[in-house]
Design a protein around this motif. Structure first.
Motif, PDB file in Angstrom:
ATOM      1  N   LYS A  74      70.993  37.705  66.323  1.00  0.00           N
ATOM      2  CA  LYS A  74      69.885  37.389  65.422  1.00  0.00           C
ATOM      3  C   LYS A  74      69.864  38.334  64.236  1.00  0.00           C
ATOM      4  N   THR A  75      70.042  39.632  64.493  1.00  0.00           N
ATOM      5  CA  THR A  75      70.030  40.632  63.422  1.00  0.00           C
ATOM      6  C   THR A  75      71.165  40.380  62.436  1.00  0.00           C
ATOM      7  N   ARG A  76      72.344  40.044  62.943  1.00  0.00           N
ATOM      8  CA  ARG A  76      73.494  39.805  62.075  1.00  0.00           C
ATOM      9  C   ARG A  76      73.333  38.518  61.266  1.00  0.00           C
ATOM     10  N   LEU A  77      72.709  37.527  61.828  1.00  0.00           N
ATOM     11  CA  LEU A  77      72.427  36.300  61.082  1.00  0.00           C
ATOM     12  C   LEU A  77      71.454  36.562  59.931  1.00  0.00           C
ATOM     13  N   GLN A  78      70.548  37.512  60.135  1.00  0.00           N
ATOM     14  CA  GLN A  78      69.542  37.829  59.120  1.00  0.00           C
ATOM     15  C   GLN A  78      70.025  38.848  58.096  1.00  0.00           C
ATOM     16  N   SER A  79      71.151  39.501  58.367  1.00  0.00           N
ATOM     17  CA  SER A  79      71.652  40.537  57.471  1.00  0.00           C
ATOM     18  C   SER A  79      72.060  39.938  56.126  1.00  0.00           C
TER      19      SER A  79
END
Length: 284
Positions: free
Chosen positions: A39-44
């Motif tokens: 999720k964090t990497r998708l939002q980066s």
């Protein structure tokens, strides 16, 4: 209640949610950590693949595992204490408002621990390079470069802005669903039923607050924090909307929704089960 029962009452009020919250927190964080990384990497802002893709999905796990226990323990102790104090003061129909207020108190206190943890965790999750950095080193570097407020506690207000609406929705929905189960089950509810209620509440709250979580992630991952950047929730969301539209505001919604559906099941199921065990032990 007699004076001999007061120590026991204090233990039931504070110690039971404290221990149960600690166990529940570490259980859900360790079990569902890879989904949080994705999720964090998708939002980066650097993009999914450049942020690490599917590699090293357990980066930052140790940081979360060692701090999730005091964070969730503090949250539930504050939540249960506030709820116990406030509920007798209001009419039963206003119970959801009490639950929302109690959840907000718990979240603000928990963010004192959660925000530095999130800073270290998310930078480890999106850091691509051969040199490994410990969580302590990341926080020390952040403090030396930008101080306590803009470095270690960068994104505190955006985290509170994300977590308050989340808990404002999740906890009352969880309590309401449990009440409905009890009404149709002779006043009883099992840990499994509480877990199912928590799953529905968590998924609903997670989907609704995805844009706030996205803003918090972008602020925490920004390479610098200067007055000219104005890293605040509203400007960040406006910029994302201009770039990617409504769909961009819900980047990472699917893994976040999935994680909190599963996480709500584990979190609230473990919490209720552990709380019953601890209360049974203390009530002897």
């Amino acid at each position: 209640m007699g004076s001999l029962d007061e120590p026991k009452a204090v233990k039931l009020t504070y110690l039971a949610p404290l221990l149960a919250g600690a166990v529940a927190g570490i259980s859900v964080d360790v079990a569902l950590y890879p989904l949080d990384t994705l999720k964090t990497r998708l939002q980066s802002s650097q993009g999914f693949q450049k942020a690490g893709g599917f590699r090293g999905v357990y980066k930052g796990l140790l940081t979360v595992a060692t701090t999730s226990m005091p964070t969730t323990a503090l949250f539930f102790m504050s939540y249960e204490t506030t709820k116990k104090i406030a509920e007798p003061l209001v009419a039963p129909q206003y119970a959801p408002l009490v639950h929302s207020a109690a959840a907000c108190v718990g979240e603000v206190l928990a963010c004192v621990i959660r925000v530095p943890t999130e800073i270290a965790k998310q930078r480890k999750q999106t850091y691509v390079g051969s040199k490994k950095r410990s969580s302590i080193k990341i926080l020390i570097e952040a403090y030396k470069a930008e101080g306590l407020r803009s470095g270690v506690y960068r994104g505190f207000l955006s985290t509170v802005a994300r977590d308050l609406p989340f808990s404002f929705l999740e906890l009352p929905v969880w309590e309401y669903l449990k009440t409905q189960v009890r009404l149709h089950n002779d006043g009883q509810i099992t840990s499994f039923q509480s877990a199912c209620c928590g799953s529905l509440a968590g998924g609903f709250a997670a989907a609704a607050t995805t844009p706030l979580d996205l803003a918090k992630t972008r602020i925490m991952l920004a390479p610098e924090y200067t007055a000219t950047r104005k890293l605040r929730v509203q400007p960040v969301l406006r910029a994302i909307y201009r770039e990617s539209g409504l769909r961009g505001l819900f980047a990472g919604c699917t893994p976040r929704f999935t994680a909190f559906m599963a996480g709500g099941f584990v979190f609230f199921g473990v919490y209720d089960d552990c709380k019953r065990v601890v209360e049974g032990y203390l009530d002897r």
